[in-house]
Design a protein around this motif. Structure first.
Motif, PDB file in Angstrom:
ATOM      1  N   LEU A 312       0.700  -1.270  -0.001  1.00 26.93           N
ATOM      2  CA  LEU A 312       0.039  -0.014  -0.037  1.00 26.93           C
ATOM      3  C   LEU A 312       0.896   1.384   0.220  1.00 26.93           C
ATOM      4  O   LEU A 312       1.856   1.366   0.732  1.00 26.93           O
ATOM      5  N   GLY A 313       0.428   2.203  -0.795  1.00 28.07           N
ATOM      6  CA  GLY A 313       1.154   3.514  -0.791  1.00 28.07           C
ATOM      7  C   GLY A 313       2.343   3.649  -1.795  1.00 28.07           C
ATOM      8  O   GLY A 313       2.848   4.670  -1.883  1.00 28.07           O
ATOM      9  N   CYS A 314       2.537   2.560  -2.638  1.00 30.29           N
ATOM     10  CA  CYS A 314       3.822   2.563  -3.564  1.00 30.29           C
ATOM     11  C   CYS A 314       3.209   3.244  -4.583  1.00 30.29           C
ATOM     12  O   CYS A 314       2.000   3.539  -5.266  1.00 30.29           O
ATOM     13  N   ALA A 315       4.234   4.086  -5.127  1.00 25.14           N
ATOM     14  CA  ALA A 315       4.084   4.945  -6.445  1.00 25.14           C
ATOM     15  C   ALA A 315       4.235   4.124  -7.537  1.00 25.14           C
ATOM     16  O   ALA A 315       5.326   3.209  -7.700  1.00 25.14           O
ATOM     17  N   LEU A 316       3.276   4.136  -8.699  1.00 32.13           N
ATOM     18  CA  LEU A 316       3.516   3.561  -9.687  1.00 32.13           C
ATOM     19  C   LEU A 316       3.445   4.289 -11.112  1.00 32.13           C
ATOM     20  O   LEU A 316       2.820   5.484 -11.190  1.00 32.13           O
ATOM     21  N   LYS A 317       3.891   3.664 -12.035  1.00 35.54           N
ATOM     22  CA  LYS A 317       3.796   4.387 -13.298  1.00 35.54           C
ATOM     23  C   LYS A 317       3.043   3.291 -14.106  1.00 35.54           C
ATOM     24  O   LYS A 317       3.536   2.147 -14.515  1.00 35.54           O
ATOM     25  N   ALA A 318       1.699   3.600 -14.441  1.00 29.11           N
ATOM     26  CA  ALA A 318       1.022   2.876 -15.123  1.00 29.11           C
ATOM     27  C   ALA A 318       0.863   3.139 -16.653  1.00 29.11           C
ATOM     28  O   ALA A 318       0.901   4.201 -16.961  1.00 29.11           O
ATOM     29  N   PRO A 319       0.811   2.232 -17.447  1.00 26.97           N
ATOM     30  CA  PRO A 319       0.818   2.261 -19.125  1.00 26.97           C
ATOM     31  C   PRO A 319      -0.689   3.041 -19.598  1.00 26.97           C
ATOM     32  O   PRO A 319      -1.490   2.729 -18.931  1.00 26.97           O
ATOM     33  N   LEU A 320      -0.373   3.970 -20.358  1.00 33.30           N
ATOM     34  CA  LEU A 320      -1.614   4.557 -21.147  1.00 33.30           C
ATOM     35  C   LEU A 320      -2.348   5.734 -20.316  1.00 33.30           C
ATOM     36  O   LEU A 320      -3.079   6.644 -20.830  1.00 33.30           O
ATOM     37  N   THR A 321      -2.376   5.628 -18.836  1.00 38.62           N
ATOM     38  CA  THR A 321      -3.018   6.630 -18.169  1.00 38.62           C
ATOM     39  C   THR A 321      -2.627   7.966 -18.250  1.00 38.62           C
ATOM     40  O   THR A 321      -1.589   8.296 -18.670  1.00 38.62           O
ATOM     41  N   SER A 322      -3.661   9.162 -18.294  1.00 34.65           N
ATOM     42  CA  SER A 322      -3.315  10.329 -18.329  1.00 34.65           C
ATOM     43  C   SER A 322      -2.552  10.847 -17.078  1.00 34.65           C
ATOM     44  O   SER A 322      -1.798  11.854 -16.993  1.00 34.65           O
ATOM     45  N   TYR A 323      -2.337  10.255 -15.936  1.00 37.15           N
ATOM     46  CA  TYR A 323      -1.724  10.618 -14.696  1.00 37.15           C
ATOM     47  C   TYR A 323      -0.198  10.062 -14.847  1.00 37.15           C
ATOM     48  O   TYR A 323       0.144   8.709 -15.004  1.00 37.15           O
ATOM     49  N   ASN A 324       0.612  10.967 -14.356  1.00 36.17           N
ATOM     50  CA  ASN A 324       2.136  10.438 -14.339  1.00 36.17           C
ATOM     51  C   ASN A 324       2.428   9.578 -13.458  1.00 36.17           C
ATOM     52  O   ASN A 324       3.406   8.930 -13.629  1.00 36.17           O
ATOM     53  N   LYS A 325       1.607   9.676 -12.206  1.00 36.29           N
ATOM     54  CA  LYS A 325       1.924   8.774 -11.153  1.00 36.29           C
ATOM     55  C   LYS A 325       0.664   8.443 -10.542  1.00 36.29           C
ATOM     56  O   LYS A 325      -0.125   9.063 -10.371  1.00 36.29           O
ATOM     57  N   ILE A 326       0.385   7.149 -10.312  1.00 36.82           N
ATOM     58  CA  ILE A 326      -0.682   6.640  -9.466  1.00 36.82           C
ATOM     59  C   ILE A 326      -0.133   5.958  -8.417  1.00 36.82           C
ATOM     60  O   ILE A 326       1.151   5.593  -8.050  1.00 36.82           O
ATOM     61  N   TYR A 327      -1.081   5.485  -7.566  1.00 31.51           N
ATOM     62  CA  TYR A 327      -0.811   4.813  -6.166  1.00 31.51           C
ATOM     63  C   TYR A 327      -1.630   3.661  -5.666  1.00 31.51           C
ATOM     64  O   TYR A 327      -2.630   3.298  -6.229  1.00 31.51           O
ATOM     65  N   THR A 328      -0.766   2.814  -4.946  1.00 30.79           N
ATOM     66  CA  THR A 328      -1.494   1.501  -4.641  1.00 30.79           C
ATOM     67  C   THR A 328      -2.366   1.714  -3.388  1.00 30.79           C
ATOM     68  O   THR A 328      -1.915   2.157  -2.326  1.00 30.79           O
ATOM     69  N   LEU A 329      -3.565   1.473  -3.443  1.00 30.04           N
ATOM     70  CA  LEU A 329      -4.676   1.568  -2.472  1.00 30.04           C
ATOM     71  C   LEU A 329      -5.253   0.466  -2.001  1.00 30.04           C
ATOM     72  O   LEU A 329      -5.311  -0.513  -2.753  1.00 30.04           O
ATOM     73  N   PRO A 330      -5.995   0.353  -1.003  1.00 29.20           N
ATOM     74  CA  PRO A 330      -6.488  -0.533  -0.367  1.00 29.20           C
ATOM     75  C   PRO A 330      -8.034  -1.145  -1.029  1.00 29.20           C
ATOM     76  O   PRO A 330      -8.630   0.004  -1.001  1.00 29.20           O
ATOM     77  N   MET A 331      -8.410  -2.283  -1.321  1.00 30.79           N
ATOM     78  CA  MET A 331      -9.810  -2.454  -1.489  1.00 30.79           C
ATOM     79  C   MET A 331     -10.062  -3.774  -0.995  1.00 30.79           C
ATOM     80  O   MET A 331      -9.506  -4.620  -1.061  1.00 30.79           O
ATOM     81  N   LEU A 332     -11.390  -3.660  -0.383  1.00 33.94           N
ATOM     82  CA  LEU A 332     -11.632  -5.021   0.519  1.00 33.94           C
ATOM     83  C   LEU A 332     -12.273  -5.800  -0.101  1.00 33.94           C
ATOM     84  O   LEU A 332     -12.251  -7.037   0.587  1.00 33.94           O
ATOM     85  N   THR A 333     -12.465  -5.764  -1.511  1.00 36.77           N
ATOM     86  CA  THR A 333     -13.249  -6.993  -1.919  1.00 36.77           C
ATOM     87  C   THR A 333     -12.323  -7.552  -2.940  1.00 36.77           C
ATOM     88  O   THR A 333     -12.986  -8.509  -3.989  1.00 36.77           O
ATOM     89  N   VAL A 334     -11.227  -7.423  -3.038  1.00 38.77           N
ATOM     90  CA  VAL A 334     -10.198  -7.956  -3.888  1.00 38.77           C
ATOM     91  C   VAL A 334     -10.200  -9.563  -3.492  1.00 38.77           C
ATOM     92  O   VAL A 334     -10.143  -9.761  -2.441  1.00 38.77           O
ATOM     93  N   LYS A 335     -10.210 -10.283  -4.518  1.00 34.55           N
ATOM     94  CA  LYS A 335     -10.195 -11.845  -4.263  1.00 34.55           C
ATOM     95  C   LYS A 335      -8.773 -12.477  -4.666  1.00 34.55           C
ATOM     96  O   LYS A 335      -8.159 -12.221  -5.668  1.00 34.55           O
ATOM     97  N   GLU A 336      -8.074 -13.120  -3.532  1.00 31.15           N
ATOM     98  CA  GLU A 336      -6.875 -13.903  -3.824  1.00 31.15           C
ATOM     99  C   GLU A 336      -6.893 -14.928  -4.961  1.00 31.15           C
ATOM    100  O   GLU A 336      -5.857 -15.265  -5.672  1.00 31.15           O
ATOM    101  N   ASN A 337      -8.216 -15.696  -5.084  1.00 32.96           N
ATOM    102  CA  ASN A 337      -8.310 -16.662  -6.051  1.00 32.96           C
ATOM    103  C   ASN A 337      -8.714 -16.227  -7.382  1.00 32.96           C
ATOM    104  O   ASN A 337      -9.211 -17.039  -8.162  1.00 32.96           O
ATOM    105  N   LYS A 338      -8.607 -15.078  -7.873  1.00 38.90           N
ATOM    106  CA  LYS A 338      -9.025 -14.471  -9.004  1.00 38.90           C
ATOM    107  C   LYS A 338      -8.048 -13.629  -9.606  1.00 38.90           C
ATOM    108  O   LYS A 338      -7.581 -12.575  -8.964  1.00 38.90           O
ATOM    109  N   GLY A 339      -7.664 -13.622 -10.843  1.00 45.93           N
ATOM    110  CA  GLY A 339      -6.817 -12.794 -11.465  1.00 45.93           C
ATOM    111  C   GLY A 339      -5.402 -12.996 -10.846  1.00 45.93           C
ATOM    112  O   GLY A 339      -4.769 -14.019 -10.519  1.00 45.93           O
TER     113      GLY A 339
END
Length: 417
Positions: A312-339
């Motif tokens: 959490l809180g890591c700064a990232l460079k994501a492809p194609l997005t208009s933001y130069n920098k985005i961050y890793t944030l918490p989501m409570l519904t992410v599933k470990e056995n999917k994707g």
């Protein structure tokens, strides 16, 4: 309630006796044993051959087999009454993944309970397994059941599909050699359900469970972790590190505002064949290892074990997005056995993403709980990507407002769809 007199079974028993007597006479007179004619046939209409997809011998034959083979049975008898030489050979499928799965199961049970098995605190069950011959010894229950059914087959020509039957084995070898010579088959890889334990693809009818399950194709989005790395990532300094998200909608990547991870999910960092470091769940890494993404096929070189909290809180460079920098944030519904357990966020078109982003924006205590700073969330607004009739260019926002969603934990058929 008045006693109801039970109907007698005389008629049924009488018919069963006729059936048994006639079947014994058929066997005694060997009417199903068909020999090759002494002279060459004058026309193709003198004979009739019928076959049936031989059933797997990992269990007893059932009513479904009876229903299917009855068509062969009727056809054989019809053509025999017309005076033709008929032949209905019958095979037993004793190779393939279902047989191996059954054999492996028996092997594990024998290692655990012995042979004959001795179940703890259950001597009656152990005794029944041996007495009832649940573990067959020297007889074919399949053949016995088919004989009782009265099937019109020449048992001299029965076969099993293993190299214990050298004639059938050589026939299959001949088939594959001829097909290979004509370039009808080739070696290679394709996307399929794969058995790691057995080291080969596992088709629908080869599985003990999971029939109908097929491979799900995802597009992998590489989001580069920007330096300086956090303390947890120090071991990876100087190496290109990527959080890899699996998506079904790569065309929406222009609208990325952040990356989601599950705070309590376990992740690993592993090395790819290109000397890049991928971060995802261990399950996803194993799947990638069988798709040519690691240096050794099927092997994952783990460098770190992490939790979502560590990412959490890591700064990232994501492809194609208009933001130069985005961050890793918490989501409570992410599933470990999917994707991959890593989810790229497009809140303009995903109601789930928008609901989770609003939670973080409106609830400072929620941000503080996971160490998320204001600048990681507040400046990021949904980016319009797609224009959808009746929903506009901010479909997720429209649905969120229309359905009066209160948080990412809300559930409902309309919201999930």
């Amino acid at each position: 309630m008045a006693n109801v007199e039970r109907k007698g079974t005389f008629k049924v028993e009488y018919l069963q006796k006729i059936e048994k007597d006639i079947q014994e006479r058929w066997a005694r007179e060997k009417i199903y044993e068909i020999n090759a004619p002494p002279t060459p046939r004058k026309s193709d209409n003198e004979k009739f051959l019928c076959t049936f997809p031989y059933p797997y011998m990992n269990g007893r034959l059932h009513l479904g087999h009876t229903f299917s083979l009855s068509k062969c049975e009727f056809a054989v008898r019809y053509h025999r009454l017309q005076g033709k030489n008929v032949l209905f050979p019958f095979g037993f499928h004793c190779t393939g993944m279902p047989i191996k799965a059954c054999a492996d199961k028996l092997k594990r049970e024998m290692e655990l309970y012995g042979f004959p098995p001795k179940f703890p605190d259950d001597e009656e069950s152990s005794k029944a397994i041996v007495e009832d011959d649940i573990i067959p010894k020297d007889k074919s229950k399949g053949k016995k059941d088919l004989t009782r059914l009265g099937i019109h087959t020449d048992w001299r020509r029965t076969f099993i599909t293993t190299d214990a039957n050298p004639f059938y084995d050589s026939f299959i070898r001949w088939q594959f050699i001829r097909l290979k010579e004509r370039n009808k088959i080739q070696f290679g890889k394709r996307y399929t359900i794969y058995s790691v334990r057995d080291g080969q693809p596992c088709m629908d009818h080869d599985r003990s469970s999971g029939e109908g399950v097929g491979p799900q194709e995802y597009t992998l989005i590489k989001m580069k972790v920007l330096e300086p790395y956090s303390e947890k990532f120090r071991k990876l300094s100087g190496k290109p590190v990527f959080l890899v998200a699996a998506t079904l909608r790569p065309e929406t990547m222009y609208g990325q505002t952040n990356c989601w991870v599950g705070p309590d999910i376990k992740y690993i960092a592993f090395e790819t064949r290109n000397n890049e470091i991928f971060i995802c769940t261990r399950r996803a890494a194993r799947n990638m290892a069988f798709q040519g993404l690691t240096k050794v096929d099927g092997q994952v070189t783990e460098l770190l074990e992490l939790t979502g909290q560590d990412i959490l809180g890591c700064a990232l460079k994501a492809p194609l997005t208009s933001y130069n920098k985005i961050y890793t944030l918490p989501m409570l519904t992410v599933k470990e056995n999917k994707g991959t357990g890593v989810v790229t966020s497009v809140p303009s078109d995903s109601p789930d993403d928008y609901a989770a982003l609003v939670d973080l924006k409106k609830k400072p205590p929620f941000r503080e709980k996971y160490g998320i700073k204001d600048e990681m969330v507040l400046p990021y607004d949904p980016v319009p990507v797609l224009e959808i009739p009746e929903l506009g260019s901010m479909a997720a926002v429209t649905l969120y407002d229309k359905l009066k969603i209160q948080s990412q934990n809300d559930k409902g058929e309309a919201f999930r769809s």
